[in-house]
Every structure is written in structure tokens, then in C-alpha cells.
Design a protein around this motif. Structure first.
Motif, mmCIF file in Angstrom:
data_model
loop_
_atom_site.group_PDB
_atom_site.id
_atom_site.type_symbol
_atom_site.label_atom_id
_atom_site.label_comp_id
_atom_site.label_asym_id
_atom_site.label_seq_id
_atom_site.Cartn_x
_atom_site.Cartn_y
_atom_site.Cartn_z
ATOM 1 N N ALA A 153 0.827 -1.204 0.000
ATOM 2 C CA ALA A 153 0.000 0.000 0.000
ATOM 3 C C ALA A 153 0.866 1.260 0.000
ATOM 4 C CB ALA A 153 -0.935 -0.011 1.204
ATOM 5 N N LEU A 154 1.970 1.242 0.750
ATOM 6 C CA LEU A 154 2.887 2.381 0.739
ATOM 7 C C LEU A 154 3.493 2.565 -0.643
ATOM 8 C CD1 LEU A 154 4.861 2.042 4.101
ATOM 9 C CD2 LEU A 154 3.157 3.761 3.526
ATOM 10 N N ALA A 155 3.904 1.461 -1.250
ATOM 11 C CA ALA A 155 4.482 1.547 -2.599
ATOM 12 C C ALA A 155 3.474 2.128 -3.577
ATOM 13 C CB ALA A 155 4.937 0.160 -3.050
ATOM 14 N N ARG A 156 2.231 1.684 -3.485
ATOM 15 C CA ARG A 156 1.185 2.199 -4.382
ATOM 16 C C ARG A 156 0.958 3.692 -4.159
ATOM 17 N NH1 ARG A 156 -4.636 -0.199 -3.339
ATOM 18 N NH2 ARG A 156 -4.230 0.971 -1.422
ATOM 19 N N ALA A 157 0.991 4.116 -2.898
ATOM 20 C CA ALA A 157 0.753 5.531 -2.597
ATOM 21 C C ALA A 157 1.899 6.412 -3.072
ATOM 22 C CB ALA A 157 0.544 5.703 -1.091
#
Length: 231
Positions: A153-157
Motif C-alpha cells: 500500500a505504501l508503494a502504491r501511494a
């Protein structure tokens, strides 16, 4: 503060309920600089989630303004705000909000593909490698631990290089040690990418790691603690 990324002025939210008018937020004022990290803390019902939704342009305030990089979010219509979010905003949720049928790589590629980025795959792979998941590219969320899902999720954000990242209890579904690791990674990415971070959290020890803490009580800011910002 010489440079401003976000400016919130006289922000308020009032709704109708069975007893009449209910004030959720009242006269919220603060400004954040580029690269600054800010934790919003307070008891349940203090207005944290309402404030985060207004900062994201997901709900309309009853009064006041939110400006990000000079753009008045509520001068835009709903479609324009949605387009602005896609290009300038990252969001991290307590429940991860990953697409269950997509792999880690596909989840991170998705916002780039929606922007028509021809380098979506290369950028997504590099971002997943940065968060330590280079060996998990093909794994779907159910094959990942909670900590790994939040790193996806951090990578996507962060892969869209947002000006602003909003995080809603990002460690709330994780054990303390995993949460601390995720928080450390989020703050490191925040510094590396030059993003301004606003995080809602109940964990005061995690909040203390941000440059600034705003405490809400009954819809008003009752405390504003700032630390020296990193160079």
C-alpha cells in the motif's frame, strides 16, 4: 514557515441530526510545509476522520478552505477534484485497501496505468524493491502478511510521487513491532520523495516521530506541537 504546501483556513463541518445541528469541526487553521510530517491525534469522535476526508477533497466543508500547492480544492467541481487526487494525492488506509485479485505488482502499477504512464511496470517494480518486496511481485494480498500488505500500500501511494500523502491509522491493523517498522519506512519515503505527510493515529509514540502533532478535541485544535524539521 517560508514555503507552504497545504493551507487550511477556518475549516468547519456541520451536519443535521435528530437534535438539530451537529458541529463536527470548527475553525480549523493550520499550514504545512513541503516535506513536513504531521500527526493528527485525539479521542474517538474528536473529528480526525472528518478532517482527513476534507483534506482529501472527499467531502465538502460547511465553511473554510483547503489549498494544496495553491489549488483551492473546493473551488473545483467533483470531477476535477477526483482528477486532482489521482495526480497529486496518495492515501494509505488501516485496512490496506488492496485489490484482492491483483498481484502486488499489479496493485502498484494500477494508479500509474490509470494515468497512462508507459513506464508503469518499471516504476512499480522499482518501488516494490524499495519497500523490500522485490521477491513478492507476483503474490496476491492473501499470500502476504499484514506488514507486507501495508508495504504494498505504501508503494502504491508513493509511486505516483504525490505532493501530499494522507494516512488513516496506517499501523492500526499491525502488531507494535511491525507497525513501528512500517512507520519508519513511511517517514523515510516521505523524506526521500519530498512528500508532505498527514497521518491520523491513536498511537502517541508513532505520532511523536512526526515533525508536528495536532491534537483535536470536540472538533477543534487544542494543541499544536512542532519539532525541528529535518534539513
Amino acid at each position: 514557515m517560508d514555503e507552504i504546501l497545504m493551507s487550511v483556513e477556518h475549516l468547519g463541518k456541520t451536519v443535521d441530526d435528530a437534535g438539530g445541528k451537529l458541529t463536527l469541526l470548527e475553525d480549523i487553521d493550520f499550514r504545512l510545509a513541503p516535506r513536513q510530517s504531521c500527526a493528527i491525534v485525539g479521542a474517538s469522535g474528536s473529528g480526525k476522520s472528518t478532517l482527513l476526508a476534507l483534506l482529501a477533497g472527499l467531502d465538502r466543508p460547511s465553511q473554510g478552505t483547503v489549498r494544496v500547492a495553491g489549488v483551492d480544492l473546493y473551488a473545483l467541481d467533483e470531477d476535477a477534484r477526483a482528477d486532482w487526487r489521482a495526480r497529486h494525492l496518495g492515501f494509505v488506509f488501516q485496512s490496506f485497501q488492496l485489490m484482492a485479485h491483483l498481484s502486488a505488482l499489479e496493485n502498484v502499477m494500477l494508479p500509474l496505468e490509470l494515468q497512462g504512464d508507459p513506464r508503469a511496470r518499471l516504476r512499480a517494480v522499482a518501488m516494490l524493491e524499495r519497500v523490500g518486496l522485490g521477491a513478492r511481485l507476483s503474490h496476491t494480498p492473501r499470500k502476504l502478511s499484514g506488514g507486507e500488505q501495508q508495504r504494498v500500500a505504501l508503494a502504491r501511494a508513493f509511486v505516483v510521487e504525490p505532493a501530499l500523502l494522507l494516512a488513516d491509522e496506517p499501523t492500526g491493523s499491525l502488531d507494535h513491532a511491525t507497525g513501528a517498522t512500517v512507520m519508519q519506512l513511511m517517514l523515510a519515503l516521505n523524506r526521500e520523495r519530498g512528500t508532505t505527510l498527514v497521518m491520523v493515529t491513536h498511537d502517541l509514540s508513532l505520532a511523536a516521530r512526526c515533525d508536528r502533532q495536532l491534537r483535536l478535541e470536540a472538533g477543534r485544535i487544542v494543541g499544536d506541537t512542532a519539532h525541528a524539521m529535518p534539513a
